[in-house]
Design a protein around this motif. Structure first.
Motif, PDB file in Angstrom:
ATOM      1  N   ALA A   1      24.287  55.414  -7.151  1.00  0.00           N
ATOM      2  CA  ALA A   1      25.397  55.228  -6.215  1.00  0.00           C
ATOM      3  C   ALA A   1      25.094  54.099  -5.240  1.00  0.00           C
ATOM      4  O   ALA A   1      25.971  53.265  -4.934  1.00  0.00           O
ATOM      5  N   ARG A   2      23.866  54.054  -4.743  1.00  0.00           N
ATOM      6  CA  ARG A   2      23.482  52.969  -3.837  1.00  0.00           C
ATOM      7  C   ARG A   2      23.543  51.618  -4.561  1.00  0.00           C
ATOM      8  O   ARG A   2      23.977  50.614  -3.981  1.00  0.00           O
ATOM      9  N   ARG A   3      23.124  51.602  -5.816  1.00  0.00           N
ATOM     10  CA  ARG A   3      23.165  50.349  -6.587  1.00  0.00           C
ATOM     11  C   ARG A   3      24.609  49.874  -6.759  1.00  0.00           C
ATOM     12  O   ARG A   3      24.905  48.682  -6.609  1.00  0.00           O
ATOM     13  N   VAL A   4      25.499  50.797  -7.107  1.00  0.00           N
ATOM     14  CA  VAL A   4      26.904  50.428  -7.297  1.00  0.00           C
ATOM     15  C   VAL A   4      27.507  49.940  -5.990  1.00  0.00           C
ATOM     16  O   VAL A   4      28.232  48.928  -5.950  1.00  0.00           O
ATOM     17  N   TRP A   5      27.207  50.625  -4.900  1.00  0.00           N
ATOM     18  CA  TRP A   5      27.750  50.244  -3.595  1.00  0.00           C
ATOM     19  C   TRP A   5      27.303  48.828  -3.224  1.00  0.00           C
ATOM     20  O   TRP A   5      28.122  47.999  -2.798  1.00  0.00           O
ATOM     21  N   HIS A   6      26.021  48.532  -3.391  1.00  0.00           N
ATOM     22  CA  HIS A   6      25.520  47.205  -3.036  1.00  0.00           C
ATOM     23  C   HIS A   6      26.007  46.141  -4.021  1.00  0.00           C
ATOM     24  O   HIS A   6      26.252  44.992  -3.620  1.00  0.00           O
ATOM     25  N   LEU A   7      26.188  46.507  -5.291  1.00  0.00           N
ATOM     26  CA  LEU A   7      26.723  45.557  -6.260  1.00  0.00           C
ATOM     27  C   LEU A   7      28.154  45.174  -5.900  1.00  0.00           C
ATOM     28  O   LEU A   7      28.533  43.995  -5.998  1.00  0.00           O
ATOM     29  N   GLU A   8      28.955  46.130  -5.487  1.00  0.00           N
ATOM     30  CA  GLU A   8      30.330  45.825  -5.078  1.00  0.00           C
ATOM     31  C   GLU A   8      30.349  44.890  -3.877  1.00  0.00           C
ATOM     32  O   GLU A   8      31.184  43.975  -3.797  1.00  0.00           O
ATOM     33  N   ARG A   9      29.450  45.110  -2.934  1.00  0.00           N
ATOM     34  CA  ARG A   9      29.404  44.236  -1.766  1.00  0.00           C
ATOM     35  C   ARG A   9      28.946  42.836  -2.170  1.00  0.00           C
ATOM     36  O   ARG A   9      29.469  41.831  -1.677  1.00  0.00           O
ATOM     37  N   ALA A  10      27.960  42.762  -3.090  1.00  0.00           N
ATOM     38  CA  ALA A  10      27.487  41.453  -3.546  1.00  0.00           C
ATOM     39  C   ALA A  10      28.584  40.709  -4.305  1.00  0.00           C
ATOM     40  O   ALA A  10      28.646  39.477  -4.269  1.00  0.00           O
ATOM     41  N   ALA A  11      29.448  41.471  -4.992  1.00  0.00           N
ATOM     42  CA  ALA A  11      30.555  40.862  -5.741  1.00  0.00           C
ATOM     43  C   ALA A  11      31.775  40.613  -4.862  1.00  0.00           C
ATOM     44  O   ALA A  11      32.807  40.142  -5.355  1.00  0.00           O
ATOM     45  N   HIS A  12      31.654  40.938  -3.579  1.00  0.00           N
ATOM     46  CA  HIS A  12      32.736  40.736  -2.609  1.00  0.00           C
ATOM     47  C   HIS A  12      34.006  41.506  -2.970  1.00  0.00           C
ATOM     48  O   HIS A  12      35.131  41.032  -2.729  1.00  0.00           O
ATOM     49  N   LEU A  13      33.821  42.683  -3.565  1.00  0.00           N
ATOM     50  CA  LEU A  13      34.979  43.549  -3.792  1.00  0.00           C
ATOM     51  C   LEU A  13      35.431  44.138  -2.468  1.00  0.00           C
ATOM     52  O   LEU A  13      34.631  44.286  -1.534  1.00  0.00           O
ATOM     53  N   PRO A  14      36.718  44.479  -2.344  1.00  0.00           N
ATOM     54  CA  PRO A  14      37.189  45.060  -1.089  1.00  0.00           C
ATOM     55  C   PRO A  14      36.440  46.358  -0.773  1.00  0.00           C
ATOM     56  O   PRO A  14      36.055  47.106  -1.675  1.00  0.00           O
ATOM     57  N   HIS A  15      36.247  46.636   0.492  1.00  0.00           N
ATOM     58  CA  HIS A  15      35.619  47.885   0.894  1.00  0.00           C
ATOM     59  C   HIS A  15      36.543  49.060   0.586  1.00  0.00           C
ATOM     60  O   HIS A  15      37.750  48.999   0.867  1.00  0.00           O
TER      61      HIS A  15
END
Length: 266
Positions: free
Chosen positions: A54-68
């Motif tokens: 879950a932490r990996r997915v959360w940080h990957l989304e932020r790195a990909a600049h997906l909306p919060h």
């Protein structure tokens, strides 16, 4: 006097596909739903891995600049009624909408029904593999994200505490079959109908996406993976060729013109 006839240009429309045996289809669809529930339960017991992923997915989304996900949830939290409706949609629409879709296709578009059932079965079976290889805690369980478990706070909730919930695997967030099934419902209805408004069926997966993200039950990437799985299934399992019969227009075709005799009516 010689008779002159016009050639009949219209060909007979192929007969409508026969519906599969009802009892067999009932057992197949019931089996699909049972496999969905039972398969997710079999992949329990990976709590540590689920939170690390879950932490990996959360940080990957932020790195990909997906909306919060927080932005969608903040919109829902403007009123208790809105967030309660979102929780209700999540809890009550998923299974009934998919079942109603299959029943309608079975009764009105048998050929499309067989195609849709095969696609849903393929996507569901493939989705059951991921919790074994990539268990994932939903965002509502993550600390430090600012997200609320809206179902627990505002109701209604379909989940109990993970330690005592023996009916579902809450660490199987990826892929989101809520979204994958909703998207297939829209795709199937667009393929099986001819209404100029049929693209509006895409509102169902759109609302589902906002609901699953806003209630913190899924990440954006859960829906992305579900979309990829559905796309692969659709690339392999093709819909029936569109004809007036498969689109439900067999009765509205113009009838072949009758032979015209020279001198008739004189």
């Amino acid at each position: 006097m010689n008779a002159r006839t016009e050639p009949a240009e219209a060909e007979a429309e192929p007969a409508a596909p026969a519906r599969p045996p009802l009892i067999r289809e009932f057992l197949l669809v019931a089996g699909l739903f049972l496999v969905y529930k039972a398969g997710r339960r079999l992949a329990t017991g990976h709590t540590g891995d689920a939170f690390r992923n879950a932490r990996r997915v959360w940080h990957l989304e932020r790195a990909a600049h997906l909306p919060h996900e927080n932005a969608v949830q903040s919109a829902l939290l403007h009123g208790d009624t809105v967030v309660h409706l979102a929780n209700t949609y999540y809890a009550t629409v998923h299974f009934p909408a998919t079942l109603a879709f299959l029943v309608w296709l079975y009764l009105r578009r048998p050929a499309h029904y067989v195609w849709a059932r095969r696609v849903l079965a393929t996507v569901t079976t493939a989705a059951l593999v991921l919790p074994f290889t990539f268990p994932l805690a939903p965002p509502r369980m993550l600390t430090g994200t600012g997200l609320l478990d809206t179902a627990r706070v505002y109701g209604p909730s379909v989940y109990g505490p993970p330690s005592s919930d023996h009916l579902s695997n809450q660490f199987a967030a990826m892929p989101s079959l809520h979204f994958g099934w909703a998207l297939m419902v829209a795709v199937g209805l667009i393929a099986a109908t001819r209404s100029r408004w049929r693209a509006l069926w895409l509102l169902h997966p759109l609302v589902t996406l906002l609901v699953i993200v806003g209630t913190a039950n899924h990440y954006w990437l859960d829906a992305v993976v579900a979309t990829v799985m559905l796309g692969l299934a659709l690339a392999v399992i093709h819909p029936p060729r569109r004809t007036a019969t498969t689109a439900g227009l067999g009765t509205s075709l113009p009838r072949p013109r009758e032979p015209v005799l020279a001198g008739a009516g004189r």
